[in-house]
Every structure is written in structure tokens, then in C-alpha cells.
Design an enzyme around this catalytic site. Sequence first.
Site, short mmCIF file in Angstrom:
data_model
loop_
_atom_site.label_atom_id
_atom_site.label_comp_id
_atom_site.label_asym_id
_atom_site.label_seq_id
_atom_site.Cartn_x
_atom_site.Cartn_y
_atom_site.Cartn_z
N ASP A 116 1.01 -10.25 -0.92
CA ASP A 116 0.51 -9.02 -1.53
C ASP A 116 -0.50 -9.25 -2.64
O ASP A 116 -0.76 -8.34 -3.44
CB ASP A 116 1.69 -8.18 -2.05
CG ASP A 116 2.39 -7.46 -0.90
OD1 ASP A 116 1.70 -7.01 0.03
OD2 ASP A 116 3.63 -7.38 -0.92
N ASP A 176 1.26 -3.82 6.82
CA ASP A 176 0.75 -3.64 5.46
C ASP A 176 -0.23 -4.76 5.07
O ASP A 176 -1.12 -4.58 4.25
CB ASP A 176 1.89 -3.65 4.43
CG ASP A 176 3.18 -3.01 4.91
OD1 ASP A 176 3.43 -3.01 6.12
OD2 ASP A 176 3.95 -2.53 4.05
N1 GLY Z 1 4.01 -2.86 1.37
C1 GLY Z 1 5.23 -2.18 1.30
C2 GLY Z 1 5.20 -0.71 1.49
O1 GLY Z 1 4.25 -0.11 1.97
O2 GLY Z 1 6.20 -0.13 1.15
#
Ligand code: GLY
Length: 393
Positions: A116, A176
Site C-alpha cells: 500500500d 486494490d
Molecule cells: N485496500 C483496502 C480497502 O479497500 O478496504
Amino acid sequence: MKLKINLTLAVLLSLTVLVKAQNVNVTKALIPAEKQVNILLEKSEVATAGESKFMAPRTLENGQLKSVIGRDWTSGFFSGMLWYLYDLTKDPKWLDPARKFTQKLAPQQYNTGTHDLGFIIYCSFGNGYRLTGDTSYRSVIIQAAKSLSKRFNPVAGVIRSWDHNADKWQFPVIIDNMMNLELLFEATKLTGDSSFYKIAVSHANTTLKNHFRKDFSSYHVVDYNPETGAVKWRGTAQGLSNSSAWARGQAWALYGYTMCYRETKDKTYLKQAENIAKFILTNPTLPVDKVPFWDFNDPQIPNAPKDASAAAIIASGLYELSGYSKEGKNYRKTADQILNNLSEKYTSNAGANEGFILAHSTGHKPAKSEIDVPIIYADYYYLEALSRSKRGK
Ligand code: GLY
């Protein structure tokens, strides 16, 4: 003759005003948004005053502000919001807090334990660099891209998402993760080193091949065999079921492939983004206000919780896609509708919700966590969408 021209001009002018009136009134939407973020900033400063670690606001838990440390995936959104408020208002009062909350994230540039880093570093330092050209931000972006690249597996052709729950999966990749590629594209532009770009393209291509169903909805998680690159399993962690369409996942996919088209001009990505948009916008469970329920397949619909964060991400993605696609006019109109609905029906009451702008997001329903609450990334993409609406793309 002159009078006739003047009259024609007057008619044209009033028509423009009429058309504009259907657009999003960014100035009006910003008034309560700024007031709320003033509160959130004040509360965040109080909440983090005695903390040795960096903290940023994430959500409300039992009505109280919940903050997170730097390595949480949501830590970069608050500084990103402060940058967007500066961008939108040009009011220098946002600069100091934006710099302060950005700088405290600097240690994360070396974090190789998360996929992330795109969210963490690009929303904070990336926006800061775009708006100020501060060269110290540039080097943080490049170092973060190097750290993120360490998670790339050339055999599978993808970046590893999670390290947790090693008993459940071997090499998990979540949809994601498409969002984190923007950091890599930027690092190639900043350095001329194409290795970041190549990793991003490989990840986007592999995800395109393995993450999507025939109807262009996306699985949340795909687990790979890291030695062979074979797909071992497809399913969900945050959605309703392995075969359902988790709303935020579809939003990440739409935004992610639109961004990949911007960065590569590869028409495959444009087509993918258009197909994902079609899945979302023609979905029978998408409500009239176009703010999706948390999962498109929840049988509890229309009594299921909504996800305003997914709506904000979709609106922001559609604004960008509208600049590339033949369907542009429709996309823009839909993005306007979503933004207008968010600002009219999904905002916190003045002074409420500790200063978060939007209410009614859903973070992780299967874990019974963050259901129908304000969440920081909803506010970030809402402000980004307002800025894109103002810019015209
Ligand atoms: N990346 C985690 C979410 O969208 O909750």
C-alpha cells in the site's frame, strides 16, 4: 445587426449558465467540507499531541475518532486531503498542516512490508510534489517505488499484496493493488528508470488476465503459486462471497485501469475501464442515486449498508475516464450525479462526526468492522473528484 449579435450572445451565455447549473457546484460543496476538515484537523492534532508515533485520522469507532500509525494503509489520505484543499481553494492556510502530516510519513518510504505504499506515499508526497515541486518529496517518491518493487515476483508477474494470513494464501494479490501502480509510473517519469514502469505494466496485464469474470466484475483476491505463477484460488476477503462483486473492489478496478491507460495509452486498459464502468453503471442493484451498496450481490439490498467511499472513487475515476472515452459525456454526467448526491445526502451534519466530510461508508463488513461510518479515504476521493470536476477531467 449589432443588437442581434448581442442578443445571440446573451442567449448563448444564459444557456451556458443553465448547463453549468446541472454541473457540480464545487464552491458550494467546499464550504461545509472546509469547515469539517478544520474540525478534523483540530481533533487530530489534539488526539496525536502526546503520541511519539505518527498518527492520522481513519474513521469513527463508537463515535470516537480512530487514528492510525504510519504503516496503516490509510495513513496518507489525511495529508492528501489537506493538499487537495490547498489545490481547490489556493488558501495557504492548508499548506502548513499538509506539509506537517506529509513529512511525518517519510519513514514509510523504506517500508517493504506493504503493497500500500502507493496509497501511503503517493496520496501524501505525490500530491505535495505535484503542488509544490519540493525536491525532497521527489526523493521520497522514488525510494518508495524502490521499496514497493521489492514485492514484485517476476515469475507470477505481480506485486504481492498481503503478508498476513499465510495459512490462507501463498501469494495473494488484491484488486486494490492496481491503485499502487501510479507510484511506480511516477517513479519512472522522475528517474528515467523504466523498471518501475515495466513492473506496473506486468502487474496490470496479469491482473487483467486473472482477476476478472466474464461480466467484467472483479474478484477481490487472487492467490498465486509464486514458483510457477499459476493461479491457485480466486475469492474474497472483504466482500460478501467468493462469487460476489464487492463494491469498493469494482471501484478500485475502474480507477486503476483508467489510470493505467493515462500512463501507457494502451487501448486494452481503456477498453477494460469501459467494461468495468458498464458493469457498475448498468448493475441492477445500483441504486438510483448511484451510491452503491457495499456489495453488488448482497441479498439484503435495499436494506444493506451503502459504501460512499466506493461512490467517491467511482466518481473520481469516471471524471478521468470521461476525458479518454467515446462515452465521455455519459461518464461525466454520472460522475456529476454521484458527486451531487454525495454532497447533498451523504455529508455529515455540520460539526458532527469529528469533522469527517462524508458519512455512510463501509470498510470491512464480513469482519463487522467500519459499517456505515465515515472513513478517511471516502473524504479523500470526494475532494479529488471535486477537483477533477472543476478541472474538467
Ligand atoms: N485496500 C483496502 C480497502 O479497500 O478496504
